[in-house]
Scaffold this motif. Structure first.
Motif, PDB file in Angstrom:
ATOM      1  N   PRO A 160       0.785  -1.112  -0.065  1.00  0.00           N
ATOM      2  CA  PRO A 160       0.030  -0.028  -0.018  1.00  0.00           C
ATOM      3  C   PRO A 160       0.815   1.326  -0.101  1.00  0.00           C
ATOM      4  CG  PRO A 160      -0.773  -1.625   1.697  1.00  0.00           C
ATOM      5  CD  PRO A 160       0.542  -2.179   1.206  1.00  0.00           C
ATOM      6  N   ASP A 161       0.233   2.323  -0.526  1.00  0.00           N
ATOM      7  CA  ASP A 161       1.173   3.438  -0.795  1.00  0.00           C
ATOM      8  C   ASP A 161       1.763   4.055   0.409  1.00  0.00           C
ATOM      9  OD1 ASP A 161       1.156   3.143  -3.465  1.00  0.00           O
ATOM     10  OD2 ASP A 161      -0.447   4.361  -3.947  1.00  0.00           O
ATOM     11  N   ASP A 162       0.768   4.094   1.441  1.00  0.00           N
ATOM     12  CA  ASP A 162       1.162   4.801   2.609  1.00  0.00           C
ATOM     13  C   ASP A 162       1.851   3.863   3.769  1.00  0.00           C
ATOM     14  OD1 ASP A 162      -1.324   3.081   2.925  1.00  0.00           O
ATOM     15  OD2 ASP A 162      -2.548   4.698   3.938  1.00  0.00           O
ATOM     16  N   VAL A 163       2.318   2.828   3.451  1.00  0.00           N
ATOM     17  CA  VAL A 163       2.753   2.003   4.544  1.00  0.00           C
ATOM     18  C   VAL A 163       4.381   1.967   4.411  1.00  0.00           C
ATOM     19  CG1 VAL A 163       0.685   0.941   4.643  1.00  0.00           C
ATOM     20  CG2 VAL A 163       2.591  -0.230   3.600  1.00  0.00           C
ATOM     21  N   MET A 164       5.160   2.002   5.570  1.00  0.00           N
ATOM     22  CA  MET A 164       6.206   1.507   5.432  1.00  0.00           C
ATOM     23  C   MET A 164       6.711  -0.116   5.876  1.00  0.00           C
ATOM     24  SD  MET A 164       8.483   4.230   4.857  1.00  0.00           S
ATOM     25  CE  MET A 164       9.706   4.104   5.753  1.00  0.00           C
TER      26      MET A 164
ATOM     27  N   ARG B  55      12.649   1.595   1.824  1.00  0.00           N
ATOM     28  CA  ARG B  55      11.123   1.786   2.030  1.00  0.00           C
ATOM     29  C   ARG B  55      10.879   1.266   3.715  1.00  0.00           C
ATOM     30  NH1 ARG B  55       6.546   1.340  -1.149  1.00  0.00           N
ATOM     31  NH2 ARG B  55       4.605   1.491   0.093  1.00  0.00           N
TER      32      ARG B  55
ATOM     33  N   LYS C  25      11.446   1.237   8.000  1.00  0.00           N
ATOM     34  CA  LYS C  25      11.840   2.064   8.936  1.00  0.00           C
ATOM     35  C   LYS C  25      13.051   1.757   9.381  1.00  0.00           C
ATOM     36  CE  LYS C  25       7.090   1.828  10.684  1.00  0.00           C
ATOM     37  NZ  LYS C  25       5.818   1.264  11.472  1.00  0.00           N
TER      38      LYS C  25
ATOM     39  N   GLN D 259      13.383   9.338   8.287  1.00  0.00           N
ATOM     40  CA  GLN D 259      11.855   9.737   8.640  1.00  0.00           C
ATOM     41  C   GLN D 259      11.963  11.229   9.512  1.00  0.00           C
ATOM     42  OE1 GLN D 259       9.483   6.389  10.106  1.00  0.00           O
ATOM     43  NE2 GLN D 259      11.319   5.092   9.550  1.00  0.00           N
TER      44      GLN D 259
ATOM     45  N   ILE E 224       8.664  14.639   0.574  1.00  0.00           N
ATOM     46  CA  ILE E 224       7.168  15.212  -0.018  1.00  0.00           C
ATOM     47  C   ILE E 224       8.120  16.427  -0.560  1.00  0.00           C
ATOM     48  CG2 ILE E 224       5.260  16.331   0.233  1.00  0.00           C
ATOM     49  CD1 ILE E 224       5.005  14.417   2.599  1.00  0.00           C
TER      50      ILE E 224
END
Length: 299
Positions: free
Chosen positions: A80-84, A118, A120, A250, A292
């Motif tokens: 999914p795009d929003d997970v690490m 990708r 953490k 991060q 971003i």
């Protein structure tokens, strides 16, 4: 000797999994190479609940390890795009004292870099032979994944950057075990070019006014060399894993880290040596591309 090395790899894998495998993982990166066999074995034997976990392979070999262990593989582009990725385990061909790594001896470096960046946190697992003060000490080359049509052009550019061994040999396309079968192909159907450099790669603390690490007199600093090679048209990925760690990236809001947070080295006597990453100064991390893009204000 062979049994000693395998025991060292197994011991390092068990310790790394014990200290870094999450209690309730969602996504876990699984790298490539001989040491990762023991990482998957350690995960399987850890007793952790993996019923909801998806394991992200960095290549064909690691995907088969995942499947054979009864774990659930998930392709990188299905995340999914929003997970690490919670944690990624991988090996290395050589690791310096700052935990910069050379990877790509197994020809999986592009997908290894995708997964590491990708995650953490990226945890490196290796045996004692891989630990060196500086890169390109015992491992003689930097692996580079290259588009086949551009390979000869890339080799010419690498020569301009000073790629040569102390004996004078230059960069070469990696051949398979049977020369008549042609070059090794990666999972992306690309070539691997192995580029030697005449001196071990510098780290930031080595730099002086006389030695800037920009290739002058054959001396390169790790990150400067990684950027110079990546800028060559036709290069997909460079087998230098450097820059920020996952937590540093991060915290700074920059594109993910490729440097491991820790490396576990299995030693010849069966013990495990742990080396943790030294933190990079925030001013250095802030120089990396933002996660971003920042939009300029409209006037």
């Amino acid at each position: 000797m062979a049994a000693e090395i395998e025991n060292a790899k197994r011991a390092a894998a068990i310790e790394a999994v014990r200290n870094h495998f999450p209690s309730n993982p969602r996504f876990v990166g699984i790298g490539s190479g001989t040491t990762i066999v023991y990482v998957v074995e350690a995960i399987k034997n850890s007793g952790a609940d993996v019923s909801r976990a998806g394991f992200v392979p960095t290549g064909y070999q690691s995907k088969q390890l995942i499947i054979n262990a009864g774990l659930v593989p998930i392709e990188f582009d299905a995340l999914p795009d929003d997970v690490m990725i919670d944690v990624a385990f991988d090996g290395a061909d050589e690791v310096d004292e700052e935990l910069n790594c050379i990877k790509g001896g197994g020809a999986c470096l592009y997908q290894e870099k995708l997964v590491a960046m990708r995650a953490k946190q990226f945890v490196c697992v290796a045996d004692y032979r891989k630990s060196q003060s500086r890169l390109v000490t015992k491992w003689p080359t930097v692996p580079i994944e290259v588009e086949p049509k551009a390979a000869r052009q890339v080799i010419q550019r690498l020569r301009v950057l000073g790629s040569r061994s102390p004996s004078g040999a230059g960069p070469l396309i990696r051949e398979g075990h049977m020369v008549k079968a042609g070059p090794i192909k990666t999972d992306q159907d690309f070539f691997i070019v192995d580029a030697p450099f005449p001196h071990p790669l510098l780290i930031a603390s080595d730099l002086t006014d006389e030695r800037k690490g920009d290739g002058e007199h054959g001396y390169w600093e790790v990150e400067q060399l990684a950027r110079a090679i990546k800028d060559i048209n036709g290069v997909l990925a460079v087998g230098l894993f450097c820059g920020p760690t996952g937590p540093e990236a991060q915290a700074a809001g920059v594109i993910g880290g490729q440097r491991p947070v820790a490396c576990y080295f299995g030693m010849a006597d069966g013990s495990v040596s742990l080396r943790r990453a030294m933190e990079k100064r925030p001013s250095i991390v802030s120089q990396y591309p933002p996660l971003i893009p920042v939009r300029s204000s409209e006037v």
